[in-house]
Design a protein around this motif. Sequence first.
Motif, PDB file in Angstrom:
ATOM      1  N   ALA A 210      20.755   4.705   5.377  1.00  0.00           N
ATOM      2  CA  ALA A 210      21.306   3.350   5.460  1.00  0.00           C
ATOM      3  C   ALA A 210      22.211   3.245   6.686  1.00  0.00           C
ATOM      4  N   TRP A 211      22.330   2.030   7.219  1.00  0.00           N
ATOM      5  CA  TRP A 211      23.299   1.740   8.270  1.00  0.00           C
ATOM      6  C   TRP A 211      23.916   0.401   7.932  1.00  0.00           C
ATOM      7  N   GLY A 212      25.134   0.426   7.396  1.00  0.00           N
ATOM      8  CA  GLY A 212      25.726  -0.801   6.894  1.00  0.00           C
ATOM      9  C   GLY A 212      24.902  -1.309   5.722  1.00  0.00           C
ATOM     10  N   GLN A 213      24.495  -2.558   5.799  1.00  0.00           N
ATOM     11  CA  GLN A 213      23.660  -3.148   4.760  1.00  0.00           C
ATOM     12  C   GLN A 213      22.176  -2.932   5.016  1.00  0.00           C
ATOM     13  N   GLY A 214      21.838  -2.385   6.187  1.00  0.00           N
ATOM     14  CA  GLY A 214      20.447  -2.185   6.542  1.00  0.00           C
ATOM     15  C   GLY A 214      20.020  -0.733   6.462  1.00  0.00           C
ATOM     16  N   ARG A 215      18.850  -0.446   7.033  1.00  0.00           N
ATOM     17  CA  ARG A 215      18.284   0.889   6.981  1.00  0.00           C
ATOM     18  C   ARG A 215      17.671   1.249   8.331  1.00  0.00           C
ATOM     19  N   ALA A 216      17.673   2.546   8.617  1.00  0.00           N
ATOM     20  CA  ALA A 216      17.141   3.028   9.894  1.00  0.00           C
ATOM     21  C   ALA A 216      16.345   4.302   9.663  1.00  0.00           C
ATOM     22  N   ALA A 217      15.318   4.506  10.487  1.00  0.00           N
ATOM     23  CA  ALA A 217      14.466   5.681  10.371  1.00  0.00           C
ATOM     24  C   ALA A 217      14.093   6.182  11.756  1.00  0.00           C
ATOM     25  N   ALA A 218      14.002   7.505  11.880  1.00  0.00           N
ATOM     26  CA  ALA A 218      13.562   8.151  13.112  1.00  0.00           C
ATOM     27  C   ALA A 218      12.334   8.979  12.791  1.00  0.00           C
ATOM     28  N   PHE A 219      11.202   8.638  13.413  1.00  0.00           N
ATOM     29  CA  PHE A 219       9.964   9.403  13.277  1.00  0.00           C
ATOM     30  C   PHE A 219       9.704  10.078  14.610  1.00  0.00           C
ATOM     31  N   ALA A 220       9.702  11.412  14.629  1.00  0.00           N
ATOM     32  CA  ALA A 220       9.762  12.157  15.881  1.00  0.00           C
ATOM     33  C   ALA A 220       8.457  12.182  16.656  1.00  0.00           C
ATOM     34  N   SER A 221       7.330  11.989  15.993  1.00  0.00           N
ATOM     35  CA  SER A 221       6.056  12.023  16.700  1.00  0.00           C
ATOM     36  C   SER A 221       5.572  10.606  16.974  1.00  0.00           C
ATOM     37  N   ASP A 222       4.315  10.477  17.391  1.00  0.00           N
ATOM     38  CA  ASP A 222       3.816   9.210  17.910  1.00  0.00           C
ATOM     39  C   ASP A 222       2.941   8.489  16.893  1.00  0.00           C
ATOM     40  N   CYS A 223       2.810   7.180  17.084  1.00  0.00           N
ATOM     41  CA  CYS A 223       1.898   6.378  16.277  1.00  0.00           C
ATOM     42  C   CYS A 223       0.540   6.246  16.950  1.00  0.00           C
ATOM     43  N   SER A 224       0.396   6.849  18.146  1.00  0.00           N
ATOM     44  CA  SER A 224      -0.831   6.733  18.932  1.00  0.00           C
ATOM     45  C   SER A 224      -1.030   8.024  19.731  1.00  0.00           C
TER      46      SER A 224
END
Length: 255
Positions: A210-224
């Motif tokens: 969570a970050w404050g009232q929201g949410r954050a994510a880190a995905f280390a590899s690629d989507c393509s």
Amino acid sequence: MESAQPGRVLLAGETWVTYGVHQKGLSTYTTGGYGQGHKEFVAALEGAGWSVTHVPNHLATEEFPFTAEELSDYDVVILSDIGADTLLLHPATFERGERTPNRLAEISDWVSEGGGLLMVGGYLSFSGFGGNAGYHGTPIEQCLPVTMLGYDDRVERPDGVVPQVVKPMHPAIADLPGEWPWLLGYNRFEADRGEVLISVDSDPLLVVDAWGQGRAAAFASDCSPHWGSPAFMQWEGYATFWDRLLRWLADGRSH
């Protein structure tokens, strides 16, 4: 608790311009091209019901939203292979010396107010190739649940590396079909808070918090490609993975 339903996504990045020099004996000529890495990714999201607005790299400097208020049109923002300077150096500032909003700070503020942020790995994500992505020490690093290296953070794995699911019951990744396929590389960072849901070797691959009232994510590899291997792009769980993750990120706005 059920995750949010598909909503509105703003995707920035995943395009590039190429310039080639060809020399044949004493003759030289040049070629140019335009590449796009987002098509399969966007198709997967739209197939799951998400409405996706894509801002390519060459337009993002002027067309990416300037303020947290403008970002409120979206449920999730995805930064994928787009350097920090592209969002920081609007022509009004870079060319004319005028003051403009710090869009990295505006993104962080928007997340703290309930938005969802995802950074997807690549040569211009996190610290990036030669450190040129430039997110180390910015409000984006503060918002994401990771500490970036500040220098070239690429881990190239031409032999292929298979991710390991650490918390399979977390709603962001629950009930994915099949086994995780191999990847060809990723950005290295440290998880400084939140939960590591997936790892690769001894490094975190997916970290959420969570970050404050929201949410954050880190995905280390690629989507393509290229880190997103053919096995990953064709994986039966490809679309489901991104859909689950985005639903979890968007769920911050419903609370």
